[in-house]
Scaffold this active site. Structure first.
Site, PDB file in Angstrom:
ATOM      1  N   LYS A  58       1.167  -7.154  -3.499  1.00  0.00           N
ATOM      2  CA  LYS A  58       2.432  -7.016  -4.238  1.00  0.00           C
ATOM      3  C   LYS A  58       3.617  -6.978  -3.285  1.00  0.00           C
ATOM      4  O   LYS A  58       4.577  -7.723  -3.437  1.00  0.00           O
ATOM      5  CB  LYS A  58       2.412  -5.742  -5.110  1.00  0.00           C
ATOM      6  CG  LYS A  58       1.266  -5.716  -6.119  1.00  0.00           C
ATOM      7  CD  LYS A  58       1.311  -4.478  -7.012  1.00  0.00           C
ATOM      8  CE  LYS A  58       1.048  -3.158  -6.328  1.00  0.00           C
ATOM      9  NZ  LYS A  58      -0.336  -2.985  -5.826  1.00  0.00           N
ATOM     10  N   ARG A  60       3.105   1.621 -14.299  1.00  0.00           N
ATOM     11  CA  ARG A  60       1.716   1.798 -13.896  1.00  0.00           C
ATOM     12  C   ARG A  60       0.892   2.505 -14.950  1.00  0.00           C
ATOM     13  O   ARG A  60      -0.299   2.705 -14.764  1.00  0.00           O
ATOM     14  CB  ARG A  60       1.719   2.682 -12.654  1.00  0.00           C
ATOM     15  CG  ARG A  60       1.213   2.004 -11.414  1.00  0.00           C
ATOM     16  CD  ARG A  60       1.384   3.037 -10.321  1.00  0.00           C
ATOM     17  NE  ARG A  60       0.535   2.754  -9.229  1.00  0.00           N
ATOM     18  CZ  ARG A  60       0.938   2.140  -8.111  1.00  0.00           C
ATOM     19  NH1 ARG A  60       2.173   1.720  -7.981  1.00  0.00           N
ATOM     20  NH2 ARG A  60       0.092   1.962  -7.143  1.00  0.00           N
ATOM     21  N   ARG A  81      -5.246  -2.202   7.335  1.00  0.00           N
ATOM     22  CA  ARG A  81      -3.893  -1.660   7.479  1.00  0.00           C
ATOM     23  C   ARG A  81      -3.936  -0.225   8.004  1.00  0.00           C
ATOM     24  O   ARG A  81      -3.057   0.197   8.759  1.00  0.00           O
ATOM     25  CB  ARG A  81      -3.145  -1.718   6.141  1.00  0.00           C
ATOM     26  CG  ARG A  81      -1.682  -1.298   6.292  1.00  0.00           C
ATOM     27  CD  ARG A  81      -0.876  -1.492   5.036  1.00  0.00           C
ATOM     28  NE  ARG A  81      -1.393  -0.684   3.952  1.00  0.00           N
ATOM     29  CZ  ARG A  81      -1.021  -0.800   2.684  1.00  0.00           C
ATOM     30  NH1 ARG A  81      -0.124  -1.714   2.354  1.00  0.00           N
ATOM     31  NH2 ARG A  81      -1.546  -0.024   1.767  1.00  0.00           N
ATOM     32  N   ARG A 125      -1.003   4.104   7.094  1.00  0.00           N
ATOM     33  CA  ARG A 125      -0.384   4.641   5.868  1.00  0.00           C
ATOM     34  C   ARG A 125      -1.254   5.786   5.350  1.00  0.00           C
ATOM     35  O   ARG A 125      -2.483   5.674   5.319  1.00  0.00           O
ATOM     36  CB  ARG A 125      -0.247   3.520   4.820  1.00  0.00           C
ATOM     37  CG  ARG A 125       0.871   3.795   3.824  1.00  0.00           C
ATOM     38  CD  ARG A 125       1.113   2.625   2.917  1.00  0.00           C
ATOM     39  NE  ARG A 125       0.548   2.865   1.602  1.00  0.00           N
ATOM     40  CZ  ARG A 125       0.718   2.064   0.562  1.00  0.00           C
ATOM     41  NH1 ARG A 125       1.438   0.952   0.706  1.00  0.00           N
ATOM     42  NH2 ARG A 125       0.178   2.339  -0.593  1.00  0.00           N
ATOM     43  N   ARG A 141      -7.337   5.447  -5.653  1.00  0.00           N
ATOM     44  CA  ARG A 141      -6.304   4.491  -6.104  1.00  0.00           C
ATOM     45  C   ARG A 141      -6.930   3.405  -6.978  1.00  0.00           C
ATOM     46  O   ARG A 141      -6.368   3.019  -8.008  1.00  0.00           O
ATOM     47  CB  ARG A 141      -5.595   3.867  -4.890  1.00  0.00           C
ATOM     48  CG  ARG A 141      -4.607   4.843  -4.232  1.00  0.00           C
ATOM     49  CD  ARG A 141      -4.363   4.526  -2.764  1.00  0.00           C
ATOM     50  NE  ARG A 141      -3.649   3.284  -2.553  1.00  0.00           N
ATOM     51  CZ  ARG A 141      -3.628   2.635  -1.375  1.00  0.00           C
ATOM     52  NH1 ARG A 141      -4.290   3.129  -0.330  1.00  0.00           N
ATOM     53  NH2 ARG A 141      -2.950   1.513  -1.251  1.00  0.00           N
TER      54      ARG A 141
HETATM   55  P1  AP5 Z   1       0.385  -5.318   0.309  1.00  0.00           P
HETATM   56  O1  AP5 Z   1       1.288  -6.473   0.196  1.00  0.00           O
HETATM   57  O2  AP5 Z   1       0.905  -4.048   0.852  1.00  0.00           O
HETATM   58  O3  AP5 Z   1      -0.316  -5.042  -1.105  1.00  0.00           O
HETATM   59  P2  AP5 Z   1       0.129  -4.093  -2.273  1.00  0.00           P
HETATM   60  O4  AP5 Z   1      -0.441  -4.649  -3.511  1.00  0.00           O
HETATM   61  O5  AP5 Z   1       1.599  -3.854  -2.202  1.00  0.00           O
HETATM   62  O6  AP5 Z   1      -0.687  -2.797  -1.858  1.00  0.00           O
HETATM   63  P3  AP5 Z   1      -0.260  -1.277  -1.806  1.00  0.00           P
HETATM   64  O7  AP5 Z   1      -1.230  -0.608  -0.915  1.00  0.00           O
HETATM   65  O8  AP5 Z   1       1.185  -1.098  -1.539  1.00  0.00           O
HETATM   66  O9  AP5 Z   1      -0.555  -0.916  -3.331  1.00  0.00           O
HETATM   67  P4  AP5 Z   1      -0.533   0.388  -4.125  1.00  0.00           P
HETATM   68  O10 AP5 Z   1      -0.333  -0.087  -5.498  1.00  0.00           O
HETATM   69  O11 AP5 Z   1      -1.739   1.211  -3.852  1.00  0.00           O
HETATM   70  O12 AP5 Z   1       0.668   1.220  -3.472  1.00  0.00           O
HETATM   71  P5  AP5 Z   1       2.136   1.652  -3.931  1.00  0.00           P
HETATM   72  O13 AP5 Z   1       2.938   1.729  -2.719  1.00  0.00           O
HETATM   73  O14 AP5 Z   1       2.598   0.846  -5.070  1.00  0.00           O
HETATM   74  O15 AP5 Z   1      -0.902  -5.790   1.138  1.00  0.00           O
HETATM   75  C1  AP5 Z   1      -1.889  -4.855   1.522  1.00  0.00           C
HETATM   76  C2  AP5 Z   1      -2.383  -5.221   2.935  1.00  0.00           C
HETATM   77  O16 AP5 Z   1      -3.007  -6.504   2.881  1.00  0.00           O
HETATM   78  C3  AP5 Z   1      -1.249  -5.334   3.967  1.00  0.00           C
HETATM   79  O17 AP5 Z   1      -1.722  -4.888   5.204  1.00  0.00           O
HETATM   80  C4  AP5 Z   1      -0.949  -6.838   3.999  1.00  0.00           C
HETATM   81  O18 AP5 Z   1      -0.445  -7.255   5.229  1.00  0.00           O
HETATM   82  C5  AP5 Z   1      -2.321  -7.436   3.715  1.00  0.00           C
HETATM   83  N1  AP5 Z   1      -2.251  -8.704   2.976  1.00  0.00           N
HETATM   84  C6  AP5 Z   1      -1.440  -9.017   1.935  1.00  0.00           C
HETATM   85  N2  AP5 Z   1      -1.664 -10.270   1.501  1.00  0.00           N
HETATM   86  C7  AP5 Z   1      -2.665 -10.760   2.281  1.00  0.00           C
HETATM   87  C8  AP5 Z   1      -3.353 -12.018   2.314  1.00  0.00           C
HETATM   88  N3  AP5 Z   1      -3.052 -13.020   1.462  1.00  0.00           N
HETATM   89  N4  AP5 Z   1      -4.339 -12.179   3.226  1.00  0.00           N
HETATM   90  C9  AP5 Z   1      -4.650 -11.169   4.100  1.00  0.00           C
HETATM   91  N5  AP5 Z   1      -4.023  -9.962   4.123  1.00  0.00           N
HETATM   92  C10 AP5 Z   1      -3.048  -9.763   3.213  1.00  0.00           C
HETATM   93  O19 AP5 Z   1       1.867   3.121  -4.472  1.00  0.00           O
HETATM   94  C11 AP5 Z   1       1.452   4.134  -3.595  1.00  0.00           C
HETATM   95  C12 AP5 Z   1       1.363   5.449  -4.324  1.00  0.00           C
HETATM   96  O20 AP5 Z   1       2.661   5.848  -4.788  1.00  0.00           O
HETATM   97  C13 AP5 Z   1       0.488   5.480  -5.580  1.00  0.00           C
HETATM   98  O21 AP5 Z   1      -0.872   5.685  -5.269  1.00  0.00           O
HETATM   99  C14 AP5 Z   1       1.102   6.656  -6.335  1.00  0.00           C
HETATM  100  O22 AP5 Z   1       0.704   7.882  -5.765  1.00  0.00           O
HETATM  101  C15 AP5 Z   1       2.584   6.484  -6.049  1.00  0.00           C
HETATM  102  N6  AP5 Z   1       3.250   5.638  -7.052  1.00  0.00           N
HETATM  103  C16 AP5 Z   1       3.926   4.475  -6.816  1.00  0.00           C
HETATM  104  N7  AP5 Z   1       4.413   3.962  -7.949  1.00  0.00           N
HETATM  105  C17 AP5 Z   1       4.029   4.809  -8.934  1.00  0.00           C
HETATM  106  C18 AP5 Z   1       4.223   4.810 -10.344  1.00  0.00           C
HETATM  107  N8  AP5 Z   1       4.890   3.829 -10.955  1.00  0.00           N
HETATM  108  N9  AP5 Z   1       3.670   5.820 -11.041  1.00  0.00           N
HETATM  109  C19 AP5 Z   1       2.981   6.822 -10.450  1.00  0.00           C
HETATM  110  N10 AP5 Z   1       2.779   6.873  -9.111  1.00  0.00           N
HETATM  111  C20 AP5 Z   1       3.298   5.877  -8.360  1.00  0.00           C
HETATM  112 MG    MG Z   2       2.842  -2.192  -1.980  1.00  0.00          MG
END
Ligand code: AP5
Ligand code: MG
Length: 190
Positions: free
Chosen positions: A13, A88, A127, A133, A144
């Site tokens: 994402k 979410r 990562r 992280r 997650r």
């Molecule tokens: P990346 O692009 O970071 O993927 P992502 O889908 O953004 O993954 P996240 O880990 O950020 O997702 P998440 O939903 O768990 O976290 P969020 O921050 O939203 O890619 C991941 C890795 O893969 C990177 O190293 C990248 O370089 C690599 N990569 C990407 N594409 C690739 C490819 N094509 N090939 C190879 N490698 C690749 O949420 C975190 C926390 O915040 C949640 O757990 C919760 O506690 C809280 N939170 C956030 N939003 C809410 C909400 N709306 N409600 C409640 N809690 C929330």
């Molecule tokens: Mg993300």
């Protein structure tokens, strides 16, 4: 224009949103990034969120809804937005729809990544080694994924049922190849 970039943890994402932002002129708004910034600054919100995030759980709906509402109401924020990591839960989706409806807007499209779970885990553990992280531990990753299946996946059906265009994207492959799939799909949707 309001778009959602949607998918399980590690599906790309954040990575792809950065490209979509620059090519399609949408402001990327990641609730995960916002919460991590609050944790880093040690704010009240950050203190409330830190332990929950570290465990891989979702922060309370009312907290995150208030944050997003504040941003979307801000006249300095562009009305062309790409939301990453929100909504979410069904409650968040309903709250977003209501916020947008008040302004005569709605969600225009959803980009939804499809990536097998073993590859997601591999990416996140990689990562963990390079960035460290706080929620990229095996335990938090498992939680997650569990939260995604239990609460978040249903958000896609909510938008499908509402007639919103849901664009499923194969998220496996090189970053630039995945972006090319998104570019073609969004160009066709215009
Ligand atoms: P990346 O692009 O970071 O993927 P992502 O889908 O953004 O993954 P996240 O880990 O950020 O997702 P998440 O939903 O768990 O976290 P969020 O921050 O939203 O890619 C991941 C890795 O893969 C990177 O190293 C990248 O370089 C690599 N990569 C990407 N594409 C690739 C490819 N094509 N090939 C190879 N490698 C690749 O949420 C975190 C926390 O915040 C949640 O757990 C919760 O506690 C809280 N939170 C956030 N939003 C809410 C909400 N709306 N409600 C409640 N809690 C929330
Ligand atoms: Mg993300």
């Amino acid at each position: 224009m309001i778009g959602l970039i949607f998918g399980p943890p590690g599906s790309g994402k954040g990575t792809q949103a950065a490209h979509v932002e620059s090519v399609f002129k949408l402001s990327h708004l990641s609730t995960g990034d916002i919460l991590r910034a609050e944790v880093a600054r040690g704010s009240e919100i950050g203190k409330e969120a830190e332990r929950i995030m570290r465990a891989g759980d979702l922060v309370p709906d009312d907290l995150i809804i208030r944050i997003v509402q504040g941003i979307l109401r801000d006249p300095n924020v562009s009305s062309d937005v790409l939301l990453d990591g929100f909504p979410r839960t069904l409650e968040q989706a309903r709250a977003l729809d209501e916020m947008l409806a008040k302004e005569g807007h709605k969600v225009d499209f959803v980009i939804a990544f499809v990536v097998p779970e073993d590859l997601l885990i591999e990416r996140l553990l990689h990562r963990a080694e390079v960035e460290g992280r706080a929620d990229d531990t095996r335990e938090a990753i498992t939680e997650r994924m569990h939260e995604y299946r239990k609460l978040t996946a249903a958000v896609l059906d909510h938008y499908r049922n509402a007639g919103v265009r849901v664009i499923e994207i194969d998220g496996v492959g090189k970053v630039e190849d995945v972006f090319e799939r998104i570019r073609i799909a969004l160009d066709q949707a215009k």
